[in-house]
Design a protein around this motif. Structure first.
Motif, PDB file in Angstrom:
ATOM      1  N   PRO A   1       6.927  -1.229   9.061  1.00 42.61           N
ATOM      2  CA  PRO A   1       6.677  -2.515   8.372  1.00 42.61           C
ATOM      3  C   PRO A   1       5.968  -2.311   7.035  1.00 42.61           C
ATOM      4  O   PRO A   1       5.113  -1.441   6.902  1.00 42.61           O
ATOM      5  CB  PRO A   1       5.794  -3.291   9.352  1.00 42.61           C
ATOM      6  N   LYS A   2       6.332  -3.116   6.074  1.00 42.57           N
ATOM      7  CA  LYS A   2       5.770  -3.011   4.720  1.00 42.57           C
ATOM      8  C   LYS A   2       4.269  -3.304   4.694  1.00 42.57           C
ATOM      9  O   LYS A   2       3.554  -2.788   3.853  1.00 42.57           O
ATOM     10  CB  LYS A   2       6.471  -3.987   3.763  1.00 42.57           C
ATOM     11  N   ASP A   3       3.799  -4.118   5.641  1.00 44.93           N
ATOM     12  CA  ASP A   3       2.379  -4.491   5.665  1.00 44.93           C
ATOM     13  C   ASP A   3       1.576  -3.635   6.654  1.00 44.93           C
ATOM     14  O   ASP A   3       0.520  -4.034   7.100  1.00 44.93           O
ATOM     15  CB  ASP A   3       2.224  -5.972   5.990  1.00 44.93           C
ATOM     16  N   ILE A   4       2.067  -2.449   6.980  1.00 45.31           N
ATOM     17  CA  ILE A   4       1.383  -1.574   7.929  1.00 45.31           C
ATOM     18  C   ILE A   4      -0.003  -1.222   7.398  1.00 45.31           C
ATOM     19  O   ILE A   4      -0.185  -1.008   6.196  1.00 45.31           O
ATOM     20  CB  ILE A   4       2.232  -0.308   8.202  1.00 45.31           C
ATOM     21  N   THR A   5      -0.984  -1.191   8.285  1.00 41.76           N
ATOM     22  CA  THR A   5      -2.350  -0.857   7.870  1.00 41.76           C
ATOM     23  C   THR A   5      -2.513   0.659   7.806  1.00 41.76           C
ATOM     24  O   THR A   5      -1.705   1.417   8.347  1.00 41.76           O
ATOM     25  CB  THR A   5      -3.386  -1.425   8.860  1.00 41.76           C
ATOM     26  N   HIS A   6      -3.578   1.074   7.175  1.00 44.25           N
ATOM     27  CA  HIS A   6      -3.881   2.500   7.067  1.00 44.25           C
ATOM     28  C   HIS A   6      -4.052   3.111   8.463  1.00 44.25           C
ATOM     29  O   HIS A   6      -3.546   4.207   8.734  1.00 44.25           O
ATOM     30  CB  HIS A   6      -5.150   2.700   6.230  1.00 44.25           C
ATOM     31  N   GLU A   7      -4.738   2.410   9.347  1.00 42.29           N
ATOM     32  CA  GLU A   7      -4.969   2.906  10.705  1.00 42.29           C
ATOM     33  C   GLU A   7      -3.652   3.027  11.479  1.00 42.29           C
ATOM     34  O   GLU A   7      -3.437   4.001  12.200  1.00 42.29           O
ATOM     35  CB  GLU A   7      -5.937   1.980  11.469  1.00 42.29           C
ATOM     36  N   GLN A   8      -2.779   2.044  11.320  1.00 38.78           N
ATOM     37  CA  GLN A   8      -1.483   2.094  11.996  1.00 38.78           C
ATOM     38  C   GLN A   8      -0.635   3.248  11.456  1.00 38.78           C
ATOM     39  O   GLN A   8       0.010   3.962  12.231  1.00 38.78           O
ATOM     40  CB  GLN A   8      -0.738   0.767  11.823  1.00 38.78           C
ATOM     41  N   MET A   9      -0.638   3.440  10.137  1.00 37.69           N
ATOM     42  CA  MET A   9       0.123   4.532   9.541  1.00 37.69           C
ATOM     43  C   MET A   9      -0.396   5.877  10.033  1.00 37.69           C
ATOM     44  O   MET A   9       0.391   6.760  10.397  1.00 37.69           O
ATOM     45  CB  MET A   9       0.065   4.463   8.011  1.00 37.69           C
TER      46      MET A   9
ATOM     47  N   LYS B   1       0.827  -1.198   0.000  1.00 40.70           N
ATOM     48  CA  LYS B   1       0.000   0.000   0.000  1.00 40.70           C
ATOM     49  C   LYS B   1       0.866   1.254   0.000  1.00 40.70           C
ATOM     50  O   LYS B   1       0.499   2.259  -0.557  1.00 40.70           O
ATOM     51  CB  LYS B   1      -0.888   0.023   1.247  1.00 40.70           C
ATOM     52  N   TYR B   2       2.001   1.162   0.675  1.00 37.86           N
ATOM     53  CA  TYR B   2       2.878   2.324   0.819  1.00 37.86           C
ATOM     54  C   TYR B   2       4.215   2.043   0.148  1.00 37.86           C
ATOM     55  O   TYR B   2       4.706   0.930   0.184  1.00 37.86           O
ATOM     56  CB  TYR B   2       3.086   2.643   2.301  1.00 37.86           C
ATOM     57  N   LYS B   3       4.794   3.080  -0.417  1.00 34.64           N
ATOM     58  CA  LYS B   3       6.072   2.943  -1.104  1.00 34.64           C
ATOM     59  C   LYS B   3       7.171   3.562  -0.260  1.00 34.64           C
ATOM     60  O   LYS B   3       6.935   4.497   0.488  1.00 34.64           O
ATOM     61  CB  LYS B   3       6.012   3.647  -2.462  1.00 34.64           C
ATOM     62  N   ASN B   4       8.376   3.045  -0.409  1.00 32.39           N
ATOM     63  CA  ASN B   4       9.580   3.602   0.198  1.00 32.39           C
ATOM     64  C   ASN B   4       9.585   3.517   1.730  1.00 32.39           C
ATOM     65  O   ASN B   4      10.104   4.405   2.403  1.00 32.39           O
ATOM     66  CB  ASN B   4       9.786   5.053  -0.265  1.00 32.39           C
ATOM     67  N   LEU B   5       8.991   2.470   2.287  1.00 33.71           N
ATOM     68  CA  LEU B   5       9.056   2.275   3.736  1.00 33.71           C
ATOM     69  C   LEU B   5      10.387   1.611   4.063  1.00 33.71           C
ATOM     70  O   LEU B   5      10.684   0.542   3.559  1.00 33.71           O
ATOM     71  CB  LEU B   5       7.895   1.406   4.230  1.00 33.71           C
ATOM     72  N   LYS B   6      11.172   2.254   4.906  1.00 36.10           N
ATOM     73  CA  LYS B   6      12.487   1.721   5.268  1.00 36.10           C
ATOM     74  C   LYS B   6      12.520   1.249   6.715  1.00 36.10           C
ATOM     75  O   LYS B   6      13.267   0.351   7.050  1.00 36.10           O
ATOM     76  CB  LYS B   6      13.557   2.789   5.060  1.00 36.10           C
ATOM     77  N   ILE B   7      11.734   1.842   7.586  1.00 34.04           N
ATOM     78  CA  ILE B   7      11.716   1.493   9.006  1.00 34.04           C
ATOM     79  C   ILE B   7      10.380   0.871   9.389  1.00 34.04           C
ATOM     80  O   ILE B   7      10.344  -0.157  10.054  1.00 34.04           O
ATOM     81  CB  ILE B   7      11.976   2.741   9.891  1.00 34.04           C
TER      82      ILE B   7
END
Length: 158
Positions: free
Chosen positions: A37-45, A29-35
């Motif tokens: 998690p790649k599977d982070i939810t919209h609510e968590q973000m 869902k999100y690009k360029n995540l380095k720290i």
């Protein structure tokens, strides 16, 4: 009339079905995540970003870039140096938390879950304070001052 409605409905249904088959649910869902998690939810973000904005008292543009022509946010861009600093700060707080506030079996022994976060140092400012705030003495009322002077003079004379 009925036939044109059915044709229109059929085209819409076909478009929806083709979209469902062309999207990849495994695509991040999100690009360029380095720290984060790649599977982070919209609510968590949203929660993480709201924590950043509250802890530093900033808005999105402090770390993220906005295209001036289209007015669209480029969330993945690394052009803003504050975003790079934020990543380093996240690494630092993660390292401290892993070392001193482990989550899991060791953490069960703690009565509360203590952790270091952005707010620990920033307290609503973009730059953390380099020294402790100056303590101010509470103001005394004149009656207290005169009573203290009388007590001091009694001690000296007695």
């Amino acid at each position: 009339m009925k036939k044109s409605f059915l044709v229109t409905f059929g085209i819409i249904a076909l478009a929806v079905l083709s979209y469902a088959f062309t999207t990849n649910p495994d695509e991040p869902k999100y690009k360029n995540l380095k720290i984060l998690p790649k599977d982070i939810t919209h609510e968590q973000m949203d929660s993480v970003m709201h924590h950043f904005t509250a802890s530093l008292n900033v808005k999105c543009n402090f770390c993220h870039m906005r295209n001036e022509e289209t007015k669209e946010w480029d969330w993945a861009s690394d052009e803003n140096k504050h975003k790079l600093v934020a990543r380093e700060m996240m690494k630092m707080t993660n390292k401290i938390n892993d070392k001193y506030f482990p989550i899991g079996k060791k953490a069960e022994k703690l009565s509360t879950q203590l952790m270091i976060s952005c707010y620990t140092c920033h307290h609503g400012t973009t730059e953390p304070a380099a020294k402790a705030p100056r303590m101010e003495r509470p103001q005394q009322r004149p009656a207290q001052d005169s009573a203290r002077r009388n007590l001091d003079s009694t001690k000296r004379n007695g």
